[in-house]
Each structure stands twice: as structure tokens, then as C-alpha cells.
Design a protein around this motif. Structure first.
Motif, PDB file in Angstrom:
ATOM      1  N   ASP A   1     104.320  49.429   6.033  1.00 32.80           N
ATOM      2  CA  ASP A   1     104.493  47.987   5.922  1.00 32.80           C
ATOM      3  C   ASP A   1     104.825  47.396   7.293  1.00 32.80           C
ATOM      4  OD1 ASP A   1     104.797  45.451   5.022  1.00 32.80           O
ATOM      5  OD2 ASP A   1     106.657  45.788   3.922  1.00 32.80           O
ATOM      6  N   THR A   2     103.828  47.335   8.169  1.00 36.13           N
ATOM      7  CA  THR A   2     104.056  46.840   9.528  1.00 36.13           C
ATOM      8  C   THR A   2     104.216  45.325   9.574  1.00 36.13           C
ATOM      9  OG1 THR A   2     101.656  46.807   9.849  1.00 36.13           O
ATOM     10  CG2 THR A   2     102.835  48.755  10.625  1.00 36.13           C
TER      11      THR A   2
ATOM     12  N   ASP B   1     113.368  48.813  18.809  1.00 34.53           N
ATOM     13  CA  ASP B   1     113.075  48.116  20.068  1.00 34.53           C
ATOM     14  C   ASP B   1     111.841  48.696  20.749  1.00 34.53           C
ATOM     15  OD1 ASP B   1     115.227  46.474  19.720  1.00 34.53           O
ATOM     16  OD2 ASP B   1     116.546  47.522  21.123  1.00 34.53           O
ATOM     17  N   ASN B   2     111.605  49.995  20.567  1.00 33.41           N
ATOM     18  CA  ASN B   2     110.510  50.672  21.263  1.00 33.41           C
ATOM     19  C   ASN B   2     109.324  50.977  20.351  1.00 33.41           C
ATOM     20  OD1 ASN B   2     111.596  51.309  24.118  1.00 33.41           O
ATOM     21  ND2 ASN B   2     113.285  51.902  22.781  1.00 33.41           N
ATOM     22  N   PHE B   3     109.307  50.328  19.202  1.00 31.56           N
ATOM     23  CA  PHE B   3     108.227  50.516  18.240  1.00 31.56           C
ATOM     24  C   PHE B   3     106.982  49.783  18.739  1.00 31.56           C
ATOM     25  CE2 PHE B   3     106.205  50.075  14.042  1.00 31.56           C
ATOM     26  CZ  PHE B   3     106.435  51.331  13.518  1.00 31.56           C
ATOM     27  N   LEU B   4     105.906  50.516  18.955  1.00 30.22           N
ATOM     28  CA  LEU B   4     104.689  49.930  19.512  1.00 30.22           C
ATOM     29  C   LEU B   4     103.565  49.907  18.472  1.00 30.22           C
ATOM     30  CD1 LEU B   4     104.508  51.517  23.082  1.00 30.22           C
ATOM     31  CD2 LEU B   4     105.239  49.213  22.473  1.00 30.22           C
ATOM     32  N   MET B   5     102.876  48.778  18.394  1.00 28.18           N
ATOM     33  CA  MET B   5     101.714  48.657  17.517  1.00 28.18           C
ATOM     34  C   MET B   5     100.565  48.020  18.276  1.00 28.18           C
ATOM     35  SD  MET B   5     102.940  47.536  13.704  1.00 28.18           S
ATOM     36  CE  MET B   5     103.486  45.928  14.256  1.00 28.18           C
TER      37      MET B   5
ATOM     38  N   VAL C   1     100.403  51.766  14.254  1.00 28.17           N
ATOM     39  CA  VAL C   1     101.560  52.301  14.974  1.00 28.17           C
ATOM     40  C   VAL C   1     101.107  53.291  16.035  1.00 28.17           C
ATOM     41  CG1 VAL C   1     103.713  53.582  14.762  1.00 28.17           C
ATOM     42  CG2 VAL C   1     103.006  52.026  12.935  1.00 28.17           C
ATOM     43  N   GLN C   2     101.582  53.105  17.254  1.00 31.33           N
ATOM     44  CA  GLN C   2     101.288  54.012  18.364  1.00 31.33           C
ATOM     45  C   GLN C   2     102.484  54.957  18.534  1.00 31.33           C
ATOM     46  OE1 GLN C   2      98.088  53.595  19.879  1.00 31.33           O
ATOM     47  NE2 GLN C   2      98.033  52.258  18.076  1.00 31.33           N
ATOM     48  N   LEU C   3     102.513  56.017  17.718  1.00 33.66           N
ATOM     49  CA  LEU C   3     103.696  56.868  17.643  1.00 33.66           C
ATOM     50  C   LEU C   3     104.005  57.610  18.947  1.00 33.66           C
ATOM     51  CD1 LEU C   3     106.016  57.729  15.886  1.00 33.66           C
ATOM     52  CD2 LEU C   3     104.593  59.569  14.962  1.00 33.66           C
ATOM     53  N   PRO C   4     103.044  58.297  19.566  1.00 30.67           N
ATOM     54  CA  PRO C   4     103.375  58.999  20.817  1.00 30.67           C
ATOM     55  C   PRO C   4     103.943  58.074  21.893  1.00 30.67           C
ATOM     56  CG  PRO C   4     101.266  59.755  19.979  1.00 30.67           C
ATOM     57  CD  PRO C   4     101.654  58.571  19.150  1.00 30.67           C
TER      58      PRO C   4
ATOM     59  N   GLY D   1      99.766  61.291  11.241  1.00 30.93           N
ATOM     60  CA  GLY D   1     100.231  62.669  11.247  1.00 30.93           C
ATOM     61  C   GLY D   1      99.468  63.558  10.291  1.00 30.93           C
ATOM     62  N   THR D   2      98.876  62.967   9.242  1.00 28.57           N
ATOM     63  CA  THR D   2      98.087  63.759   8.293  1.00 28.57           C
ATOM     64  C   THR D   2      96.866  64.361   8.980  1.00 28.57           C
ATOM     65  OG1 THR D   2      98.784  62.236   6.548  1.00 28.57           O
ATOM     66  CG2 THR D   2      96.974  63.729   6.034  1.00 28.57           C
ATOM     67  N   LYS D   3      96.185  63.553   9.773  1.00 26.67           N
ATOM     68  CA  LYS D   3      95.021  64.048  10.515  1.00 26.67           C
ATOM     69  C   LYS D   3      95.447  65.132  11.506  1.00 26.67           C
ATOM     70  CE  LYS D   3      91.300  62.587  13.633  1.00 26.67           C
ATOM     71  NZ  LYS D   3      90.703  61.446  14.376  1.00 26.67           N
ATOM     72  N   GLN D   4      96.572  64.916  12.206  1.00 29.76           N
ATOM     73  CA  GLN D   4      97.054  65.903  13.173  1.00 29.76           C
ATOM     74  C   GLN D   4      97.385  67.229  12.496  1.00 29.76           C
ATOM     75  OE1 GLN D   4     100.372  64.161  15.248  1.00 29.76           O
ATOM     76  NE2 GLN D   4      99.225  62.350  15.858  1.00 29.76           N
TER      77      GLN D   4
END
Length: 525
Positions: free
Chosen positions: A251-252, A297-301, A306-309, A512-515
Motif C-alpha cells: 500500500d504505497t 525517511d529513506n524509503f525510496l519509490m 519500492v526501490q529496496l536495495p 523478493g519473490t523473484k529474487q
């Protein structure tokens, strides 16, 4: 007396020496025994005793009228959701309504931490007072009696003052979950955050007032820790709820309205009085709340994705560059507890070890480094399934095996099971892939009930049991498993990955499912 003197005078010099040595040795043995008895008394006094009863009549509605009282004990000052990611000890006791229980604990440190709760499943889906925030501080020599009720835990005995103060604080902690559900349904996040902020501010003032009421019964150190804890409680659950909604539910839409709101921007963890940073770090919640804020604060989209790395990289840099001392050490620990499911987090492990001060957090990082080694032989376990049949690791030969370690009551174990369903379904027709679950439950019937419920594992999958030994089983010790759930990928009895990605993708083709699927595919080659 004269007769004894005469006998002694007639003795040879050798005999007199023998008697003198014998008397000397007897006196020394008596002295050593006395010291040993004194040391043993001191050891006995160091132990912590927790006894009490569950005074909740709802227990009578449970099967056989039995509930399970659970204690998690750790030297790490963390919420229970993070405590299970480090070294901890788990205790369970089955009780009837108002039945007395007693537990004697060998303390892991002079000051340590306890999560205490009892369950009411299947009468209720909740574990009463199992909230991640409700952590109690214990010290060597404490001996307390507790009455456990749905809305309050009441302590008495040695060390009870700080526990009752904490219990009063937790009783006044604001639960925003109902408002949050409404916000998700109505997509009105800004109003939600504004409303909740005002409510938690009111609760926060009450919590500080409670600490003042207990002031004469608490040490300065305990006061500082509880003040810091109240500052953390102010926002911890709320920030965690928002972050979980984005990460787990995808839910972004909640992200921008919250981050851009004035109330979010005004979140401040500065404590008015001068508190020793060591005491701040010893608060179970304070640094954890700061960590949740850093994550958001560092959550990137990018384009709603979501750009997790990149988010992980920014989070680590913030911790490294903007904090220091024991607070940074604890933040580093939290970083790896929370991101260990993401392989890119291990790119920062060596750096974290180098900047972390000696102590319990560095020990955790070093142990994590050792456990993450690839290619090592895994413990060849021999464990029963629900029918009693013994399953050996060697039975699977050269197959790729995902091992999932879990226990009843583990919230994140439920989350992993739900997320892993897509992966298990993807490989269901592959004879070279096995997914098996190993429970550390101590009660066999509870384990079987949890299997049948389908909440934690697939009832039709390979389910194994550590035979009531819990986390004392040789497999758990050999694998150095300290947190749950833990997932390990094996092939031919060797470790392929000790920290596979969490399968958080909406489909098998993203996140993460694909990874995880790529990792399994490579192992199957």
C-alpha cells in the motif's frame, strides 16, 4: 585432659606431624566449604523468580481450560518482534484459570528484558499483552509475583516497582490499529496521522506523569530508561504500522500523504532532560522507534515501485554518518535484524563490524557473519513428523531443500507462510525441490493444532518437530538459530543461503519473490 597430654607426649615425632597436618587439612576443608556455601547462596540470590497466575476467566472457554503463559528473556533491550532475532530464551507454562505457576531464571546479564504474555486461542485471535511494545526490565535477584489480566499485569515482591510502573505505562499506550484500518479503507491517511498524533501526545503526557508518581521507588537509571521508553512508545507502533502496510501489503499510497504531513515532520525524539546515551540505548523501544523513522525517511519509490536495495543503502548510510556510540551500535543491530532477509544488506556487514564498539551488538554482528557462511555442511537432523515417522536430512539426497524454522505465536512466522505460498506452488511439481518446516514448540499437541490451523505452515507439507526440546535441540544449537522465522536453503546437505530474500512480491515475477525463485533455480541447476 592430663591423660591426653600424657598420650601425646609419648607419641613419636612422625605421629605428631601426622596429627598436625590432619587438623590443618580439616580446618582448610571447613573454610573452603563455608566459602562455597556462601558463594552458592550468592548464586541462589542472583537468580530471578517469577511466579503468579492468570486471573482471566476467558481461559475456561479454552480446550480443557488451559492457556499457555510465555516468557521471552534476553540481555538485548529490544521489542519482542526484534528480540527473537537475537540471543534469547523462551519459557512456556501451561496453566488453568487462577492456577499458580513458578519459574526460576538464570539471568543472562545484571539487567535484562522480558516479554510476558498468555494466549487465548481459539477463543480470541490475540495474545493478551503480547504487544511488541510491552517489554519489562528485570535485574539479578528480583523475585516477583504477578497477576495476569486482560487489561493489566499487577506485580508484587522484590523488583515490582519498576514492573508496575511499566505496566501502568503500557496500559495507557494508544492503540491506533482501528483508526488505521479505517484510513486504509477510506484512503484518508493525512487525517489519520493528524488524529492519531494528537491522541498519542495525550497518552505520552500521562505516561510521563506515571513515572513521576513512581519516582521515589525507582533509581535514576530506571527513571531515565522508562522516560526514554515513553518517548519511543509515542511513535513506534504507529511508524511500524505505516511501514508494514507499505512493505507487506504493497500500500504505497500511504507514503506521500504521511511523509509530507506536518505532524510527521514534527516527530522529535529529543528528550528534554539530560539523559545518559547508555540509558537511552537500554530502553527497549526508544532506539527502535528512531530506527522506524530512519526507515521511512529513506524509503525510496520510483513510479510507485519500492526501490529496496537503494532504500537499504540510504538507511545504512544515515545510521553510520548521523549517529554514534551505543545508539549507533543498537541501530546497526536493528538494521541487520530487519534486513537480514534481503541479501544486499550483507554488503554492509563488514563495515558495520568495523565501526561497532565491543559489546553485545558487536557479538551479534560477528555471529551473523559466521552464520551467513555458504557451503558449510548442515546438521544431519533426525526428526519426527506428526505421525511419528523419523525424517533425516540425508533422506533428501541432492535435492534443494528450504528449511523453515518457526513456533506457535510467532507473528512473523505467519507472515512468512503467507508470503511463501506462491513460491511453494511454483515448485509443487518439481521432484528436486522440498519445502519443510521445523517447529520448536515444546508441546506436541499445540504443534499439531497449529499445523492443522494452516496459519503457520502447509498442513500437507513436510512438518517436523524438535521433540519438545524447543530451542535446546542440538539442531537449533548446531545451526546457531537465534531468531524466528529463520529460512535456510540447502542442497546436498550443504548451505546454499542462510539469508534468502523474503518473498514479498505481489507475483512471482517481482520483488523478493523473484529474487528467491532465481536463487532456487540456480541451486537446482
Amino acid at each position: 585432659m592430663k591423660y591426653l597430654q600424657a598420650v601425646y607426649n609419648k607419641m613419636s615425632g612422625r605421629m605428631k606431624n601426622f596429627i598436625a597436618i590432619t587438623i590443618f587439612l580439616l580446618l582448610m576443608c571447613n573454610r573452603i566449604f563455608s566459602q562455597s556455601r556462601g558463594n552458592n547462596t550468592k548464586f541462589q540470590d542472583d537468580r530471578v523468580v517469577i511466579q503468579g497466575k492468570v486471573a482471566d476467566s476467558l481461559i475456561r472457554q479454552l480446550p480443557e481450560g488451559i492457556s499457555t503463559v510465555t516468557l521471552l528473556i534476553s540481555k538485548y533491550p529490544l521489542p519482542s518482534v526484534n528480540m527473537v532475532g537475537v540471543a534469547y530464551k523462551r519459557y512456556e507454562m501451561k496453566v488453568h484459570y487462577n492456577e499458580q505457576f513458578k519459574l526460576t531464571i538464570h539471568p543472562p546479564a545484571d539487567r535484562f528484558y522480558m516479554s510476558l504474555y498468555y494466549d487465548l486461542e481459539p477463543v480470541s485471535s490475540h495474545f493478551f499483552w503480547s504487544d511488541i511494545d510491552n517489554i519489562y526490565i528485570l535485574e539479578k535477584g528480583d523475585s516477583v509475583n504477578v497477576s495476569l489480566k486482560k487489561d493489566f499485569f499487577l506485580f508484587s515482591g522484590k523488583g515490582a516497582a519498576k514492573l508496575n510502573c511499566e505496566s501502568e505505562i503500557y496500559k495507557r499506550n494508544y492503540d491506533s490499529s482501528e483508526l488505521f484500518v479505517n484510513a486504509v479503507n477510506n484512503r484518508d491517511y493525512k487525517y489519520f496521522f493528524n488524529t492519531v498524533s494528537h491522541k498519542i501526545d495525550s497518552c505520552f503526557k500521562l505516561q510521563l506523569a506515571i513515572i513521576k508518581q513512581f519516582k521515589n521507588e525507582l533509581s535514576v537509571k530506571d527513571q531515565d530508561i522508562l522516560i526514554a521508553n515513553s518517548y519511543g512508545l509515542r511513535y513506534y507502533s504507529l511508524l511500524r504500522e505505516i511501514r508494514q502496510s507499505m512493505g507487506m501489503n504493497g500500500d504505497t499510497a500511504i507514503f506521500k500523504p504521511v511523509i509530507n504531513s506536518d505532524d510527521y515532520k514534527q516527530i522529535d525524539f529529543t528528550i528534554g532532560k539530560n539523559v545518559d546515551p547508555e540509558n537511552l540505548a537500554q530502553s527497549p523501544i526508544y532506539v527502535s522507534a528512531i530506527f522506524e523513522k530512519i526507515r521511512l525517511d529513506n524509503f525510496l519509490m520510483v513510479n510507485g515501485i519500492v526501490q529496496l536495495p537503494a532504500s537499504i543503502q540510504k538507511t545504512f548510510k544515515t545510521i553510520k554518518n548521523q549517529f554514534h556510540g551505543s545508539i549507533r551500535d543498537k541501530l546497526l543491530c536493528l538494521f541487520f535484524i530487519n534486513y537480514s532477509r534481503t541479501p544486499t544488506s550483507f554488503d554492509y556487514l563488514e563495515d558495520a563490524i568495523n565501526i561497532c564498539n565491543d559489546g553485545i551488538y558487536k557479538l551479534y554482528l560477528l555471529d551473523l557473519q559466521e552464520r551467513s557462511s555458504v557451503g558449510s555442511l548442515f546438521y544431519n537432523f533426525h526428526l519426527p513428523d506428526p505421525s511419528g515417522k523419523i525424517i533425516n536430512l540425508s533422506d533428501f539426497g541432492n535435492k534443494v531443500v528450504i528449511v523453515d524454522f518457526w513456533y506457535t505465536g510467532c507473528e512473523n512466522c505467519i507472515n512468512l507462510h503467507q508470503a511463501m505460498k506462491k513460491v511453494v506452488a511454483f515448485y509443487k511439481d518439481n521432484p528436486n525441490f522440498i519445502f519443510l518446516s521445523i517447529s520448536i514448540d515444546r508441546d506436541k499437541q499445540r504443534w499439531i493444532s497449529s499445523i492443522r490451523s494452516g496459519r503457520y505452515v502447509d498442513p500437507n507439507g513436510v512438518n517436523l518437530f524438535t521433540e519438545g526440546s524447543g530451542d535446546e535441540h542440538p539442531l537449533i544449537k548446531a545451526a546457531k538459530i537465534i531468531g524466528y522465522p529463520t529460512t535456510i536453503i540447502l542442497k546436498s546437505g550443504k548451505v546454499v543461503s542462510s539469508n534468502p530474500p523474503f518473498p514479498n512480491g505481489k507475483t512471482i515475477f517481482d520483488g523478493g519473490t523473484k529474487q528467491l525463485i532465481n536463487l532456487i533455480d540456480n541451486a537446482l541447476k
